[in-house]
Design an enzyme around this catalytic site. Structure first.
Site, PDB file in Angstrom:
ATOM      1  N   MET A  30       0.867  -1.111   0.023  1.00 45.95           N
ATOM      2  CA  MET A  30      -0.204   0.024  -0.135  1.00 45.95           C
ATOM      3  C   MET A  30       0.979   1.315   0.047  1.00 45.95           C
ATOM      4  O   MET A  30       0.423   2.385   0.344  1.00 45.95           O
ATOM      5  CB  MET A  30      -0.862   0.001   1.118  1.00 45.95           C
ATOM      6  CG  MET A  30      -2.074  -1.320   1.049  1.00 45.95           C
ATOM      7  SD  MET A  30      -3.539  -0.954   2.024  1.00 45.95           S
ATOM      8  CE  MET A  30      -2.879  -0.876   3.898  1.00 45.95           C
ATOM      9  N   HIS A  34       8.934   1.037   3.448  1.00 41.78           N
ATOM     10  CA  HIS A  34      10.114   0.958   4.471  1.00 41.78           C
ATOM     11  C   HIS A  34      10.852  -0.169   4.228  1.00 41.78           C
ATOM     12  O   HIS A  34      10.661  -0.852   3.394  1.00 41.78           O
ATOM     13  CB  HIS A  34       9.355   1.089   5.819  1.00 41.78           C
ATOM     14  CG  HIS A  34       8.286  -0.115   6.130  1.00 41.78           C
ATOM     15  ND1 HIS A  34       8.663  -1.234   6.165  1.00 41.78           N
ATOM     16  CD2 HIS A  34       7.023   0.347   6.299  1.00 41.78           C
ATOM     17  CE1 HIS A  34       7.568  -2.103   6.296  1.00 41.78           C
ATOM     18  NE2 HIS A  34       6.420  -1.082   6.295  1.00 41.78           N
ATOM     19  N   HIS A  37       9.353  -3.479   3.523  1.00 37.87           N
ATOM     20  CA  HIS A  37       8.914  -3.716   1.990  1.00 37.87           C
ATOM     21  C   HIS A  37      10.028  -4.021   0.928  1.00 37.87           C
ATOM     22  O   HIS A  37      10.108  -4.853   0.262  1.00 37.87           O
ATOM     23  CB  HIS A  37       8.402  -2.362   1.538  1.00 37.87           C
ATOM     24  CG  HIS A  37       6.962  -2.034   2.082  1.00 37.87           C
ATOM     25  ND1 HIS A  37       6.786  -0.914   2.862  1.00 37.87           N
ATOM     26  CD2 HIS A  37       5.817  -2.891   2.017  1.00 37.87           C
ATOM     27  CE1 HIS A  37       5.654  -0.840   3.266  1.00 37.87           C
ATOM     28  NE2 HIS A  37       4.816  -1.968   2.581  1.00 37.87           N
ATOM     29  N   GLY A 147       5.021 -10.073   4.071  1.00 38.80           N
ATOM     30  CA  GLY A 147       5.724 -10.007   5.213  1.00 38.80           C
ATOM     31  C   GLY A 147       5.054 -10.908   6.508  1.00 38.80           C
ATOM     32  O   GLY A 147       3.801 -10.770   6.390  1.00 38.80           O
TER      33      GLY A 147
HETATM   34  O1  PAF Z   1      -0.145  -5.539   3.426  1.00 42.51           O
HETATM   35  C1  PAF Z   1      -0.364  -4.776   2.664  1.00 42.51           C
HETATM   36  O2  PAF Z   1       0.106  -3.725   2.670  1.00 42.51           O
HETATM   37  C2  PAF Z   1      -1.982  -5.017   2.170  1.00 42.51           C
HETATM   38  O3  PAF Z   1      -2.606  -5.577   3.256  1.00 42.51           O
HETATM   39  C3  PAF Z   1      -1.690  -5.546   0.900  1.00 42.51           C
HETATM   40  C4  PAF Z   1      -1.499  -6.913   0.837  1.00 42.51           C
HETATM   41  C5  PAF Z   1      -1.101  -4.645  -0.033  1.00 42.51           C
HETATM   42  C6  PAF Z   1      -3.105  -5.765   0.249  1.00 42.51           C
HETATM   43  O4  PAF Z   1      -3.718  -4.525  -0.009  1.00 42.51           O
END
Ligand code: PAF
Length: 279
Positions: A30, A34, A37, A147
């Protein structure tokens, strides 16, 4: 690195990569990236020829009164970070591209979504499963990376992919923590300095529980109470849940005999933080 906003464009990018014989890795996010990710992206780079990340603040996984409007967003910063670790393309659709007028189809993964964050955030996993299924259908990745910090989310996505015969391998990547133990999260930006300090109680209480298990404690209720008492001693923390379930089935556990998930959610000012450990 390329940035696409339209489904047709990202599909064409994938078609060309496939034409070169490339395997495809997808990291759904989303945004407001950081180190957590980035570790997913680095893992994707190791395993796949072409790595795509999605950046989409998915409205269907936010409940009324949650932080959809204020969720941090910065596409330029995210693009620079993704490019820095070698991502090939970013898919950043508008909400109407994913949910056009008349949109009516949702995915409900049953049972494992009824507890933990699923109980505290009704409808959350319906939104997550739906958007991830759509991203899988759009990108058709060989591998998708999530994660372990979102332990229940990973289990829900694995269940969905297995139940719906999706041809994707869901890869779980360990939680990345700040040097003091705080699990990385985009929502950490909501923390004031004193709350950030107080938030260390999440990881330190999990570690205390793990130490108790290492010392021979097997009574799940006692371990859970140990964590609750530690968090309650922190005045800025408000417990949403502290639970222990078998892993990966999320069945109730009285005596810890096999892998068990100790998961917690704690409100700290504006932020609702989650963390977990496998005991
Ligand atoms: O973990 C996230 O950032 C969200 O839940 C995801 C998997 C991108 C779905 O919108």
């Amino acid at each position: 690195m390329l940035i696409f906003h339209d489904i047709a464009e990202i599909r064409e990018f994938v078609r060309q990569a496939r034409g070169k014989g490339h395997s495809i890795g997808l990291v759904p996010t989303m945004g407001y990236l950081h180190e957590g990710h980035l570790s997913l992206m680095r893992q994707a780079k190791k395993q796949c020829d072409t790595v795509i990340i999605s950046i989409f603040v998915n409205p269907t996984q936010f409940g009324p009164g949650e932080d959809l409007a204020s969720y941090p967003r910065d596409l330029d910063r995210d693009a620079a970070m993704a490019e820095g670790v070698g991502v090939d393309a970013v898919f950043n659709p508008a909400a109407a591209e994913i949910y056009p007028p008349g949109y009516s189809t949702y995915i409900d993964v049953e049972r494992i979504t009824e507890k933990l964050c699923g109980a505290s955030r009704p409808g959350h996993f319906r939104g997550v499963a739906t958007v991830v299924a759509k991203l899988f259908n759009i990108v058709k990745p060989d591998y998708a990376f999530f994660g372990q910090k979102d332990a229940q989310q990973v289990l829900v996505i694995k269940r969905m992919a297995a139940d719906l015969n999706m041809e994707v391998e869901v890869v779980t990547v360990p939680t990345v923590r700040e040097p003091n133990g705080l699990a990385m999260s985009s929502r950490n930006v909501y923390l004031e300095p004193d709350q950030r300090q107080a938030a260390l109680i999440l990881s330190s209480s999990l570690n205390r529980a793990a130490a108790a298990v290492r010392s021979g404690e097997r009574d799940a209720a006692k371990i859970r109470q140990l964590v609750i008492d530690l968090i309650k001693a922190e005045p800025l923390a408000e417990i949403d849940y502290v639970e222990i379930y078998s892993h990966p089935d999320l069945e109730p556990v009285e005596v810890i005999k096999g892998p068990a998930l100790l998961a917690l959610a704690v409100k700290m000012g504006r932020a609702r933080l989650i963390d977990n450990i496998i005991l």
